[in-house]
Scaffold this motif. Structure first.
Motif, PDB file in Angstrom:
ATOM      1  N   TYR A 136       0.711  -1.403   0.094  1.00  0.00           N
ATOM      2  CA  TYR A 136      -0.141  -0.090  -0.099  1.00  0.00           C
ATOM      3  C   TYR A 136       0.924   1.364   0.061  1.00  0.00           C
ATOM      4  N   CYS A 137       2.107   1.295   0.449  1.00  0.00           N
ATOM      5  CA  CYS A 137       2.833   2.358   0.312  1.00  0.00           C
ATOM      6  C   CYS A 137       3.957   2.676  -0.329  1.00  0.00           C
ATOM      7  N   LEU A 138       4.534   1.539  -0.771  1.00  0.00           N
ATOM      8  CA  LEU A 138       5.936   1.559  -1.509  1.00  0.00           C
ATOM      9  C   LEU A 138       6.046   2.157  -2.854  1.00  0.00           C
ATOM     10  N   GLY A 139       4.668   2.071  -3.480  1.00  0.00           N
ATOM     11  CA  GLY A 139       4.246   2.569  -5.022  1.00  0.00           C
ATOM     12  C   GLY A 139       4.568   4.074  -4.772  1.00  0.00           C
ATOM     13  N   CYS A 140       4.102   4.713  -3.739  1.00  0.00           N
ATOM     14  CA  CYS A 140       4.523   6.204  -3.665  1.00  0.00           C
ATOM     15  C   CYS A 140       5.687   6.564  -2.650  1.00  0.00           C
ATOM     16  N   HIS A 141       5.979   5.980  -1.849  1.00  0.00           N
ATOM     17  CA  HIS A 141       6.882   6.177  -0.840  1.00  0.00           C
ATOM     18  C   HIS A 141       8.121   5.094  -0.820  1.00  0.00           C
ATOM     19  N   ALA A 142       9.296   5.700  -1.535  1.00  0.00           N
ATOM     20  CA  ALA A 142      10.306   4.764  -1.413  1.00  0.00           C
ATOM     21  C   ALA A 142      11.121   4.667  -0.181  1.00  0.00           C
TER      22      ALA A 142
HETATM   23  C1  HEC Z   1      -0.906   7.732  -3.862  1.00  0.00           C
HETATM   24  C2  HEC Z   1       0.400   8.014  -3.348  1.00  0.00           C
HETATM   25  C3  HEC Z   1       0.405   7.667  -1.605  1.00  0.00           C
HETATM   26  C4  HEC Z   1       0.355   6.447  -1.158  1.00  0.00           C
HETATM   27  C5  HEC Z   1      -0.284   5.188  -1.940  1.00  0.00           C
HETATM   28  C6  HEC Z   1       0.667   6.613   0.212  1.00  0.00           C
HETATM   29  N1  HEC Z   1       1.227   8.003   0.172  1.00  0.00           N
HETATM   30 FE1  HEC Z   1       1.655   8.754   2.151  1.00  0.00          FE
HETATM   31  N2  HEC Z   1       2.009  10.407   1.183  1.00  0.00           N
HETATM   32  C7  HEC Z   1       1.872  10.801  -0.219  1.00  0.00           C
HETATM   33  C8  HEC Z   1       2.015  12.319  -0.244  1.00  0.00           C
HETATM   34  C9  HEC Z   1       1.768  12.846  -1.698  1.00  0.00           C
HETATM   35  C10 HEC Z   1       2.348  12.834   0.766  1.00  0.00           C
HETATM   36  C11 HEC Z   1       2.840  14.191   1.165  1.00  0.00           C
HETATM   37  C12 HEC Z   1       1.691  15.201   1.768  1.00  0.00           C
HETATM   38  C13 HEC Z   1       1.946  16.266   2.104  1.00  0.00           C
HETATM   39  O1  HEC Z   1       2.902  16.789   2.497  1.00  0.00           O
HETATM   40  O2  HEC Z   1       1.019  17.150   1.852  1.00  0.00           O
HETATM   41  C14 HEC Z   1       2.297  11.574   1.960  1.00  0.00           C
HETATM   42  C15 HEC Z   1       2.783  11.771   3.039  1.00  0.00           C
HETATM   43  C16 HEC Z   1       3.117  10.721   3.978  1.00  0.00           C
HETATM   44  C17 HEC Z   1       3.544  11.007   5.282  1.00  0.00           C
HETATM   45  C18 HEC Z   1       4.097  12.005   5.852  1.00  0.00           C
HETATM   46  C19 HEC Z   1       3.434  13.195   6.718  1.00  0.00           C
HETATM   47  C20 HEC Z   1       4.153  14.271   7.235  1.00  0.00           C
HETATM   48  O3  HEC Z   1       4.055  14.297   8.489  1.00  0.00           O
HETATM   49  O4  HEC Z   1       4.780  14.894   6.530  1.00  0.00           O
HETATM   50  C21 HEC Z   1       3.606   9.674   5.731  1.00  0.00           C
HETATM   51  C22 HEC Z   1       4.023   9.322   7.260  1.00  0.00           C
HETATM   52  C23 HEC Z   1       2.975   8.982   4.867  1.00  0.00           C
HETATM   53  N3  HEC Z   1       2.641   9.647   3.451  1.00  0.00           N
HETATM   54  C24 HEC Z   1       2.521   7.634   5.073  1.00  0.00           C
HETATM   55  C25 HEC Z   1       2.024   6.494   4.270  1.00  0.00           C
HETATM   56  C26 HEC Z   1       1.851   5.064   4.482  1.00  0.00           C
HETATM   57  C27 HEC Z   1       2.225   4.595   5.598  1.00  0.00           C
HETATM   58  C28 HEC Z   1       1.458   4.500   3.262  1.00  0.00           C
HETATM   59  C29 HEC Z   1       0.789   3.282   3.080  1.00  0.00           C
HETATM   60  C30 HEC Z   1      -0.095   2.792   4.133  1.00  0.00           C
HETATM   61  C31 HEC Z   1       1.174   5.762   2.485  1.00  0.00           C
HETATM   62  N4  HEC Z   1       1.649   6.922   2.837  1.00  0.00           N
HETATM   63  C32 HEC Z   1       0.860   5.619   0.953  1.00  0.00           C
HETATM   64  C33 HEC Z   1       1.203  10.017  -0.842  1.00  0.00           C
HETATM   65  C34 HEC Z   1       1.156   8.543  -1.049  1.00  0.00           C
END
Ligand code: HEC
Length: 271
Positions: free
Chosen positions: A49-55
């Protein structure tokens, strides 16, 4: 003078404490690195669920497999979805910064060191449970802990939809007491929503019954495992250090006996 130095040393910790002030109180969580099953479940949720967006560019699939007791075959079959990645590859994805900015307004940060640098485990645990429905936002969700976040809620089908609670509550005066009508003496009522209710001890969000596949407890468990995994990733050698630390203490205890015996022999020379 000493007191002055002491006060001076206190300053950085005060600044740090002020910097970590969150808009809502954080729920506390105790990561447990000895719980391998939890770490494995957390890693699975992360790659799905996360790796696709967060490396996680400072972490390798191989290291995760070795540390968490996952075999190479299981890792390659169930955790690595990108055919260009090998067992020894870093956990990266192919999203470019330009695309990310265009799609989400912000770049999804690398999460390898997240619980170590930006948000601690408590912050992360609370963040993942604080999404709520907000039709004014591009993805229809907002977050109590991170207002106007650019991230969609990737687990909404599991958790379900949360909505801000709104309630009619007595207005609170500047001195902390309830505001009253001067003529009738009755409390003045106003409508308050979400985090404004926290100071009154009312939960700010409520879950729409049946909108998610998991119960509230199971969802919290899922996020606990994910927190555990991120905590491990922030410092993969912590597990090893804690194990070695035990041996070091044991050695010191053992060594102390001999040091003490030797010291006693030396003291015999003095009369
Ligand atoms: C579709 C893309 C996408 C997916 C899938 C996604 N994220 Fe994110 N996430 C983002 C983006 C874009 C940001 C930056 C948001 C911002 O700064 O406004 C972010 C920010 C975050 C942050 C940082 C918040 C902060 O304090 O700066 C965390 C922690 C996070 N995501 C955790 C997760 C986790 C855990 C998952 C999986 C369960 C996940 N994300 C899945 C796009 C995604």
């Amino acid at each position: 003078m000493r007191i002055l130095v002491f006060l001076f040393l206190m300053v950085p910790s005060c600044i740090l404490a002020a910097g970590s002030s969150a808009p809502i109180p954080l729920d506390s969580v105790a990561p447990d690195l000895s719980d391998k099953a939890s770490l494995q479940r957390g890693a699975r949720t992360y790659v799905n669920y996360c790796l696709g967006c967060h490396a996680m560019k400072y972490q390798r699939f191989q290291r995760v497999a070795e540390d968490l007791g996952i075999s190479q075959e299981t890792m390659m079959a169930n955790f690595v979805f990108d055919p260009s990645k090998k067992f020894g590859s870093h956990m990266e994805n192919s999203m470019s910064v330009e695309n990310a900015k265009q799609w989400f307004g912000n770049v999804p940060p690398d999460l390898t060191l997240y619980t170590k640098l930006k948000g601690g485990p408590d912050y992360f645990y609370t963040y993942m449970r604080s999404f709520y429905e907000d039709s004014t936002r591009p993805f229809g969700v907002n977050n109590l802990l991170y207002e106007n976040v650019g991230m969609p809620h990737p687990l909404v089908h599991l958790q379900g939809v949360q909505r801000k609670v709104c309630k009619n509550v007595p207005k609170i005066a500047k001195n902390g007491g309830e505001m009253r009508d001067p003529l009738s003496g009755e409390s003045i009522i106003e409508e308050r929503c979400g985090d404004d209710l926290l100071v009154r001890g009312i939960s700010p969000l409520s879950l729409v019954e049946g909108s998610g596949e998991l119960s509230a407890d199971s969802y919290d468990g899922l996020i606990y495992d994910l927190t555990n995994f991120l905590y491990y990733s922030g410092d993969p050698s912590r597990l090893e250090r804690e194990r070695l630390g035990g041996f070091v203490l044991l050695f010191l205890a053992f060594f102390y006996v001999f040091a003490w015996l030797l010291g006693r022999e030396y003291l015999k020379e003095f009369h």
